[in-house]
Design an enzyme around this catalytic site. Structure first.
Site, short mmCIF file in Angstrom:
data_model
loop_
_atom_site.label_atom_id
_atom_site.label_comp_id
_atom_site.label_asym_id
_atom_site.label_seq_id
_atom_site.Cartn_x
_atom_site.Cartn_y
_atom_site.Cartn_z
N CYS A 89 -5.29 5.52 8.59
CA CYS A 89 -4.84 4.48 7.67
C CYS A 89 -3.71 3.72 8.35
O CYS A 89 -2.70 4.33 8.72
CB CYS A 89 -4.36 5.11 6.36
SG CYS A 89 -3.58 3.97 5.21
N GLY A 90 -3.87 2.41 8.52
CA GLY A 90 -2.86 1.64 9.21
C GLY A 90 -1.54 1.58 8.47
O GLY A 90 -0.47 1.86 9.04
N ASN B 285 0.88 -1.17 0.00
CA ASN B 285 0.00 0.00 0.00
C ASN B 285 0.92 1.22 0.00
O ASN B 285 1.64 1.46 0.97
CB ASN B 285 -0.84 -0.05 1.27
CG ASN B 285 -2.12 0.75 1.23
OD1 ASN B 285 -2.75 0.91 2.26
ND2 ASN B 285 -2.55 1.22 0.08
N CYS C 41 -4.17 -3.36 3.20
CA CYS C 41 -4.92 -2.33 3.95
C CYS C 41 -4.76 -2.64 5.43
O CYS C 41 -5.31 -3.63 5.92
CB CYS C 41 -6.39 -2.33 3.54
SG CYS C 41 -7.41 -1.13 4.44
N GLU D 259 -10.72 -0.80 -1.95
CA GLU D 259 -10.62 0.38 -1.10
C GLU D 259 -11.37 1.57 -1.69
O GLU D 259 -11.16 1.94 -2.85
CB GLU D 259 -9.15 0.74 -0.88
CG GLU D 259 -8.92 1.66 0.29
CD GLU D 259 -7.49 1.62 0.80
OE1 GLU D 259 -7.12 2.56 1.52
OE2 GLU D 259 -6.75 0.67 0.48
N ARG D 260 -12.23 2.14 -0.88
CA ARG D 260 -12.97 3.33 -1.33
C ARG D 260 -12.00 4.49 -1.46
O ARG D 260 -10.99 4.57 -0.75
CB ARG D 260 -14.11 3.67 -0.38
CG ARG D 260 -13.71 4.22 0.97
CD ARG D 260 -14.93 4.52 1.81
NE ARG D 260 -14.60 5.37 2.95
CZ ARG D 260 -15.48 5.83 3.82
NH1 ARG D 260 -16.75 5.51 3.70
NH2 ARG D 260 -15.11 6.61 4.81
#
Length: 266
Positions: A72-73, A12, A206, A196-197
């Site tokens: 966000c992780g 990511n 994610c 993911e939106r």
């Protein structure tokens, strides 16, 4: 000259910039300009990092489409690594987000984040997935952002984006829709895929989705206090429930390169 850095957290990836360097720029517009893969840097989102004290930094997160979201992780791990790399904070420090404070510990082999989250399984739903479109149990987990988690036998489904897009916009997940995660147990590991939106497509990992999936798997009786996830990128992330209302996310965060804002975005 304004610099940005690209980091990736388990696949990511993000552009990260110092909030102090943005000036009057609109961060959302900058995200929309820098993030696209065909015309920009090619990342899932943009993060701004602003120093608040010698061991605290403030984070803001922006999707590829320019919309802002609360946390966000994977992005938080990347931002923690960035802040240490730039000498803004020591390896153990605090990240401030719209969803609260996160304790970050940056190590050579990865970054651990400890959250005190107002996270919960909001409701149990039913969803049709897979080749036969069988109806399955699903869990809506609220962690700032809504996450629709669907346990399945295998995440290797055809037309993943087309399958998840209508689920992402289901009326019963609330205004703004939800991220969608398919999760399958493989021994001690949970394999996960994410639509993911904001990106409006599958992403390779994610972090917050893994945390949401851990909540859902516990609700389904399929997990205990520690869950290891295998992301689509091949990276592994670990979620641990360490005490009442506290959760730890551990995983990689890697520097890729530095760059300069193109003239059009200044």
């Amino acid at each position: 000259m304004s610099l940005f850095s690209k980091y990736t957290g388990a696949g990511n990836d993000f552009v990260i910039v110092r909030g102090e360097e943005l000036g009057l720029r609109d961060a959302g517009a900058l995200a929309a300009a820098l993030c696209p893969r065909a015309t920009g840097v090619g990342v899932d989102g943009l993060i701004t990092v602003r120093s608040l004290s010698e061991d605290v930094v403030r984070l803001r997160f922006f999707n590829r489409d320019g919309s802002e979201f609360s946390t966000c992780g994977n992005g938080s791990r990347c931002a923690a690594r960035y802040a240490v790399d730039r000498g803004l904070v020591p390896p153990e420090h605090v990240l401030v987000t719209d969803d609260g404070e996160i304790l970050a510990r940056v190590r050579e082999d990865g970054v651990a984040l400890e959250y005190a989250l107002d996270a919960r399984v909001e409701r149990e739903l039913r969803a049709r997935v897979g080749t036969r479109k069988r109806e399955r149990d699903a869990w809506l987990v609220r962690m700032g952002t809504a996450h629709l988690v669907i346990p399945v036998r295998s995440v290797d489904v055809e037309d993943f984006d087309d399958l998840c897009r209508p689920l992402r916009w289901r009326e019963d997940v609330g205004r703004g829709g939800a991220n969608v995660h398919l999760v399958a147990r493989d021994g001690e590991t949970a394999v996960i895929r994410t639509f993911e939106r904001g990106v409006e497509a599958e992403t390779l990992a994610c972090g917050s989705g893994c945390m949401a999936a851990a909540f859902a798997l516990r609700a389904a009786g399929e997990a205990g206090d520690r869950v290891e996830f295998l992301a689509r990128s091949g990276a592994r992330l670990t979620v641990e429930f360490i005490e009442a209302e506290r959760i730890r996310l551990t995983g990689p965060a890697v520097f890729i390169f530095d760059g300069v804002f193109p003239e059009a975005t200044r």
